[in-house]
Design a protein around this motif. Structure first.
Motif, short mmCIF file in Angstrom:
data_model
loop_
_atom_site.label_atom_id
_atom_site.label_comp_id
_atom_site.label_asym_id
_atom_site.label_seq_id
_atom_site.Cartn_x
_atom_site.Cartn_y
_atom_site.Cartn_z
N SER A 1 0.83 -1.22 0.00
CA SER A 1 0.00 0.00 0.00
C SER A 1 0.85 1.26 0.00
N VAL A 2 2.04 1.19 0.61
CA VAL A 2 2.92 2.36 0.68
C VAL A 2 3.74 2.54 -0.60
N LEU A 3 4.21 1.42 -1.17
CA LEU A 3 5.18 1.49 -2.27
C LEU A 3 4.57 1.46 -3.66
N ILE A 4 3.34 0.99 -3.78
CA ILE A 4 2.76 0.81 -5.11
C ILE A 4 1.64 1.81 -5.35
N PRO A 5 1.78 2.68 -6.33
CA PRO A 5 0.71 3.63 -6.63
C PRO A 5 -0.47 2.92 -7.27
N PRO A 6 -1.69 3.45 -7.09
CA PRO A 6 -2.87 2.79 -7.67
C PRO A 6 -2.85 2.77 -9.20
N ASN A 7 -2.18 3.76 -9.79
CA ASN A 7 -2.11 3.85 -11.25
C ASN A 7 -0.70 4.29 -11.64
N PRO A 8 0.24 3.36 -11.79
CA PRO A 8 1.64 3.74 -12.06
C PRO A 8 1.78 4.57 -13.34
N GLN A 9 2.40 5.73 -13.20
CA GLN A 9 2.67 6.60 -14.34
C GLN A 9 3.97 7.34 -14.10
N VAL A 10 4.53 7.88 -15.18
CA VAL A 10 5.74 8.69 -15.07
C VAL A 10 5.48 10.04 -15.73
N SER A 11 6.28 11.00 -15.37
CA SER A 11 6.26 12.31 -16.04
C SER A 11 7.66 12.62 -16.51
N ILE B 1 4.79 7.08 -24.40
CA ILE B 1 5.16 5.70 -24.72
C ILE B 1 5.31 4.88 -23.44
N VAL B 2 5.99 5.46 -22.45
CA VAL B 2 6.21 4.73 -21.19
C VAL B 2 4.88 4.50 -20.48
N ASN B 3 4.04 5.52 -20.41
CA ASN B 3 2.77 5.36 -19.71
C ASN B 3 1.84 4.39 -20.44
N HIS B 4 1.90 4.38 -21.77
CA HIS B 4 1.12 3.40 -22.52
C HIS B 4 1.59 1.99 -22.20
N SER B 5 2.90 1.83 -22.13
CA SER B 5 3.47 0.51 -21.78
C SER B 5 3.04 0.09 -20.39
N LEU B 6 3.01 1.03 -19.45
CA LEU B 6 2.57 0.71 -18.09
C LEU B 6 1.10 0.32 -18.05
N ASP B 7 0.29 0.96 -18.90
CA ASP B 7 -1.14 0.65 -18.92
C ASP B 7 -1.40 -0.74 -19.50
N VAL B 8 -0.83 -1.02 -20.65
CA VAL B 8 -1.13 -2.29 -21.32
C VAL B 8 -0.41 -3.46 -20.65
N GLY B 9 0.65 -3.18 -19.91
CA GLY B 9 1.42 -4.24 -19.29
C GLY B 9 0.93 -4.69 -17.94
N GLU B 10 -0.14 -4.06 -17.43
CA GLU B 10 -0.71 -4.43 -16.13
C GLU B 10 0.38 -4.45 -15.05
#
Length: 262
Positions: free
Chosen positions: A67-77, A95-104
């Motif tokens: 709960s502390v280390l993992i964000p509910p919706n991993p994204q980068v800026s 590109i990175v955020n798309h990869s994070l979305d489709v890669g679960e």
């Protein structure tokens, strides 16, 4: 003697250590996590001993860490450095955020963090997904991953080894693509699902994993020699030898154990 003869010997040494060392310890931790420690009949009858074995510390520890280390919706800026194009930065970010979305990746992170808390380490492996045409990173069960125990930093590892289980269809696909030679099935034979790869809590369902025979393939990444080698159970010579063009693994840990990188 073949130049590769030492690898099957080393693999067997790792398997023995897994069965008698790490594997036994991890089974105990898994039992704690699943709320089964009080079934251990070797503990004493004193109140202190019963408290030690009946209080499930592993589960809340893992839950707190995730709960502390993992964000509910991993994204980068992405912020462009001096002279870099802001448009390019936004493209890379997308590109990175798309990869994070489709890669679960949240599911992968949840398992990875849980494994690090319970077992002290969790290897992750990055490969290329030909369907999405994107890199994909997946956790590897620590029971399947062996590494150079002489190194105290990850960059100093001389080798990494992963035990992989393939179905006959997957083996045939590798033959059809030229990865393995066509006569592979005369030298390599399937067997039951290895019990030492199963957590103790799941060994009672081993028969459910034996719905088909499995080919045990050892992927050896020889960093020092710059080669990728595949060995099959019962075969001393590698069934594949290729050039090591990149290092697919990383090893997640939270603390240095005082002995090696894991």
């Amino acid at each position: 003697m073949s130049e590769y003869a030492h690898w099957p010997v080393l693999i067997e040494s790792h398997v023995r250590h897994q069965k008698t060392g790490d594997g036994k310890l991890w089974d105990k931790v898994d039992n704690f996590f699943l709320g089964k420690p009080w079934t251990d009949t070797t503990v004493g009858d004193s109140e202190a001993e019963l408290i030690k074995t009946s209080t499930n510390y592993a589960f809340p520890t893992v839950e707190t860490a995730t709960s502390v280390l993992i964000p509910p919706n991993p994204q980068v800026s992405s912020e462009p450095t001096a002279g870099a194009s802001p448009e390019d930065a936004r493209v890379y970010e997308s590109i990175v955020n798309h990869s994070l979305d489709v890669g679960e990746y949240r599911d992968e992170l949840q398992v990875a963090v849980g494994n690090v808390v319970k077992f002290g380490r969790c290897p992750v492996k990055t490969t290329w997904d030909t369907e999405t045409d994107l890199p994909v990173t997946r956790f590897v069960d620590p029971r399947n991953y062996f590494f150079d125990r002489t190194a105290q930093r990850f960059s100093a590892l001389k080798y990494e080894i992963e035990a992989t289980l393939l179905s006959r269809r997957e083996m045939e696909q590798r033959v059809s693509t030229g990865m393995y030679e066509g006569d592979i099935f005369r030298r390599v034979h399937p067997d039951r699902y290895p019990s030492w790869l199963l957590p103790n809590a799941k060994r009672d369902v081993r028969d459910l994993k034996d719905y088909q025979p499995w080919f045990l393939i050892w992927e050896v990444y020889d960093r020092e020699g710059g080669e990728v080698l595949h060995f099959a159970a019962g075969v001393d010579e590698p069934i594949l030898v290729d050039k090591l063009v990149y290092r697919p693994y990383d090893l997640l840990t939270f603390n240095f154990n005082g002995q090696d990188v894991g």
